[in-house]
Scaffold this motif. Structure first.
Motif, PDB file in Angstrom:
ATOM      1  N   ILE A 142      37.039  31.490  46.468  1.00 52.38           N
ATOM      2  CA  ILE A 142      35.505  31.572  46.991  1.00 52.38           C
ATOM      3  C   ILE A 142      35.587  30.731  48.269  1.00 52.38           C
ATOM      4  O   ILE A 142      36.238  29.927  48.431  1.00 52.38           O
ATOM      5  CB  ILE A 142      34.898  30.537  45.810  1.00 52.38           C
ATOM      6  N   TYR A 143      34.857  31.597  49.174  1.00 53.81           N
ATOM      7  CA  TYR A 143      34.935  31.081  50.713  1.00 53.81           C
ATOM      8  C   TYR A 143      33.556  30.791  50.852  1.00 53.81           C
ATOM      9  O   TYR A 143      32.746  31.597  50.635  1.00 53.81           O
ATOM     10  CB  TYR A 143      35.570  32.037  51.520  1.00 53.81           C
ATOM     11  N   ASP A 144      33.560  29.880  51.717  1.00 54.28           N
ATOM     12  CA  ASP A 144      32.166  29.068  52.184  1.00 54.28           C
ATOM     13  C   ASP A 144      31.872  30.117  53.667  1.00 54.28           C
ATOM     14  O   ASP A 144      32.784  29.717  54.366  1.00 54.28           O
ATOM     15  CB  ASP A 144      32.128  27.753  52.538  1.00 54.28           C
ATOM     16  N   ALA A 145      30.913  30.957  53.913  1.00 52.35           N
ATOM     17  CA  ALA A 145      30.581  31.769  54.961  1.00 52.35           C
ATOM     18  C   ALA A 145      29.669  31.046  55.731  1.00 52.35           C
ATOM     19  O   ALA A 145      28.628  31.855  56.430  1.00 52.35           O
ATOM     20  CB  ALA A 145      30.431  33.142  54.617  1.00 52.35           C
ATOM     21  N   THR A 152      35.594  29.432  55.132  1.00 56.64           N
ATOM     22  CA  THR A 152      36.567  28.374  54.758  1.00 56.64           C
ATOM     23  C   THR A 152      36.646  28.425  53.140  1.00 56.64           C
ATOM     24  O   THR A 152      35.662  28.624  52.678  1.00 56.64           O
ATOM     25  CB  THR A 152      36.107  26.888  55.250  1.00 56.64           C
ATOM     26  N   LYS A 153      37.810  27.966  52.853  1.00 53.01           N
ATOM     27  CA  LYS A 153      38.101  28.221  51.365  1.00 53.01           C
ATOM     28  C   LYS A 153      37.498  26.892  50.649  1.00 53.01           C
ATOM     29  O   LYS A 153      37.356  25.946  50.864  1.00 53.01           O
ATOM     30  CB  LYS A 153      39.512  28.317  51.201  1.00 53.01           C
ATOM     31  N   LEU A 154      36.904  27.417  49.454  1.00 56.49           N
ATOM     32  CA  LEU A 154      36.253  26.358  48.712  1.00 56.49           C
ATOM     33  C   LEU A 154      37.140  26.094  47.477  1.00 56.49           C
ATOM     34  O   LEU A 154      37.589  24.777  46.896  1.00 56.49           O
ATOM     35  CB  LEU A 154      34.947  26.563  48.201  1.00 56.49           C
ATOM     36  N   GLY A 170      23.258  34.441  40.446  1.00 57.37           N
ATOM     37  CA  GLY A 170      22.901  33.107  40.008  1.00 57.37           C
ATOM     38  C   GLY A 170      23.959  31.944  39.958  1.00 57.37           C
ATOM     39  O   GLY A 170      24.758  31.915  40.801  1.00 57.37           O
ATOM     40  N   ASP A 171      24.185  31.484  39.064  1.00 54.04           N
ATOM     41  CA  ASP A 171      25.203  30.472  38.688  1.00 54.04           C
ATOM     42  C   ASP A 171      26.540  31.106  38.021  1.00 54.04           C
ATOM     43  O   ASP A 171      27.558  30.048  37.480  1.00 54.04           O
ATOM     44  CB  ASP A 171      24.876  29.197  37.769  1.00 54.04           C
ATOM     45  N   TYR A 172      26.621  32.311  37.635  1.00 57.04           N
ATOM     46  CA  TYR A 172      27.586  33.011  37.017  1.00 57.04           C
ATOM     47  C   TYR A 172      28.265  33.951  37.872  1.00 57.04           C
ATOM     48  O   TYR A 172      27.673  34.829  38.544  1.00 57.04           O
ATOM     49  CB  TYR A 172      27.017  33.497  35.999  1.00 57.04           C
ATOM     50  N   ALA A 173      29.592  34.168  37.765  1.00 57.17           N
ATOM     51  CA  ALA A 173      30.275  35.200  38.131  1.00 57.17           C
ATOM     52  C   ALA A 173      30.978  35.995  37.025  1.00 57.17           C
ATOM     53  O   ALA A 173      31.539  35.354  36.250  1.00 57.17           O
ATOM     54  CB  ALA A 173      31.653  34.483  39.171  1.00 57.17           C
ATOM     55  N   TYR A 174      31.018  37.220  37.131  1.00 51.38           N
ATOM     56  CA  TYR A 174      31.372  38.101  36.195  1.00 51.38           C
ATOM     57  C   TYR A 174      32.843  38.928  36.668  1.00 51.38           C
ATOM     58  O   TYR A 174      32.748  39.363  37.709  1.00 51.38           O
ATOM     59  CB  TYR A 174      30.512  39.090  35.704  1.00 51.38           C
ATOM     60  N   VAL A 175      33.833  38.812  35.880  1.00 57.14           N
ATOM     61  CA  VAL A 175      35.194  39.354  36.125  1.00 57.14           C
ATOM     62  C   VAL A 175      35.577  40.114  35.241  1.00 57.14           C
ATOM     63  O   VAL A 175      35.750  39.787  34.086  1.00 57.14           O
ATOM     64  CB  VAL A 175      35.932  37.968  36.567  1.00 57.14           C
ATOM     65  N   ALA A 196      28.241  27.109  39.285  1.00 56.47           N
ATOM     66  CA  ALA A 196      27.215  26.162  39.848  1.00 56.47           C
ATOM     67  C   ALA A 196      27.600  25.235  40.720  1.00 56.47           C
ATOM     68  O   ALA A 196      27.331  24.905  41.894  1.00 56.47           O
ATOM     69  CB  ALA A 196      26.633  25.381  38.731  1.00 56.47           C
ATOM     70  N   ASP A 197      29.239  24.635  40.736  1.00 55.64           N
ATOM     71  CA  ASP A 197      29.849  23.781  41.533  1.00 55.64           C
ATOM     72  C   ASP A 197      30.941  24.891  41.871  1.00 55.64           C
ATOM     73  O   ASP A 197      32.067  25.062  41.413  1.00 55.64           O
ATOM     74  CB  ASP A 197      30.476  22.798  41.002  1.00 55.64           C
ATOM     75  N   PRO A 198      30.788  25.512  43.268  1.00 52.90           N
ATOM     76  CA  PRO A 198      31.774  26.528  43.703  1.00 52.90           C
ATOM     77  C   PRO A 198      33.057  26.111  44.091  1.00 52.90           C
ATOM     78  O   PRO A 198      34.267  26.833  44.179  1.00 52.90           O
ATOM     79  CB  PRO A 198      31.297  27.116  45.098  1.00 52.90           C
ATOM     80  N   ARG A 199      33.348  24.589  43.852  1.00 49.78           N
ATOM     81  CA  ARG A 199      34.639  24.156  44.486  1.00 49.78           C
ATOM     82  C   ARG A 199      35.338  23.939  42.960  1.00 49.78           C
ATOM     83  O   ARG A 199      36.523  23.645  43.052  1.00 49.78           O
ATOM     84  CB  ARG A 199      34.397  22.525  45.009  1.00 49.78           C
TER      85      ARG A 199
END
Length: 297
Positions: A142-145, A152-154, A170-175, A196-199
């Protein structure tokens, strides 16, 4: 990198070429040497077989983008297996190990900005809000653009070695993780992550699949491509029970990737590109078009 003006799709105009920004490395077991190739314009003679088809050809991928706006921000809409994406006035591409950044403030004249080292096994990139979600064979980055020209990498979410498209809503990533010839000990599952917390992304559910590839979301539905096995539609309203809520499984559609657009679903597969309308039922809607891209061999 090539830039074309497609404002008149019947008269596409070449506008610009940014040279020496993509490098491909190959290893030869016969010579123990590593070869590097760069783009150039060449003239060549192509030999045809007895059936009129080329005996040799180069593999490549093409992705189409529409414009999608959210507030005052614009994003590219591409498939989950895309290796480049648009976000506002920036273009991002990924190769096997790097994120490449381009400035598109003047769309006719893209400007290469820099490379950002990510790690090896990079496969896909997906934009969401002011972040970039990058899929690799070993995890999701996950990168902050928010600073578009200097992401920058989170964080990184690690998983077993598998081919790995990713989408976000939203608050979810599907992989989806799948086994394959280049994915070593891969497994075949859908993973849902809370971002929800990308870090600190967290795995919250996992569901068995056959051999999943690209995926997309639309409203409360999740679409998953199962390659030669077909095309699945799930109810994702409860992210903890997606695997239990299969709405339809069309086994006749060979699917590799999918784009859920505002008015239609575009599915790519081994035998071409399909466009379906949306249906009030849980099944795919009416077939609107099909571009036949039958493999040459």
């Amino acid at each position: 990198l090539l830039a074309f003006d497609i404002s008149n799709p019947k008269q596409v105009k070449f506008k610009n070429r940014v040279k020496d920004v993509f490098t491909k490395y190959y290893y030869s077991a016969n010579t123990n040497l590593i070869y590097a190739y760069k783009d150039t314009i060449i003239t060549y003679t192509q030999t045809k077989g007895t059936n009129g088809r080329p005996e040799m050809f180069a593999n490549g991928s093409v992705f189409a983008f529409n414009s999608s706006s959210s507030g005052n921000k614009t994003y590219g809409i591409g498939g989950s297996t895309a290796r480049f994406t648009l976000q506002n006035s920036s273009l991002y591409t990924v190769d096997q190990s790097q994120l490449k950044v381009f400035n598109l403030e003047n769309a006719e004249k893209p400007v290469y900005i820099k490379d950002i080292a990510i790690g090896f096994g990079i496969e896909t990139i997906f934009p969401y809000q002011d972040k970039l979600f990058i899929g690799s064979t070993t995890g999701m980055h996950i990168y902050d653009a928010s600073n578009p020209l200097s992401p920058t990498k989170l964080s990184t979410y690690s998983h077993v070695t598998s081919c790995d498209p990713v989408i976000v809503e939203g608050d979810y990533a599907y992989v989806t993780l799948r086994s394959g010839t280049t994915c070593n000990q891969g497994i075949n599952v859908l993973e849902v992550l809370n971002i929800a917390d990308p870090r600190n992304p967290k795995l919250i559910s996992q569901f068995s699949m056959i051999n999943p590839r690209g995926l997309a979301t639309k409203d409360e539905k999740l679409f998953i491509c199962e390659g030669a096995n077909g095309f699945k539609t799930f109810d994702k309203s409860n992210v903890l029970k997606i695997g239990e809520n299969l709405l339809s499984f069309n086994k006749s559609v060979k699917s590799t990737d999918v784009i859920a657009g505002p008015k239609s679903i575009i599915i790519t597969g081994d035998d071409g590109i399909y466009q379906y309308g949306y249906s009030n039922s849980n099944a795919l809607g009416k077939l609107l078009s099909h571009i036949n891209l039958t493999p040459m061999f």
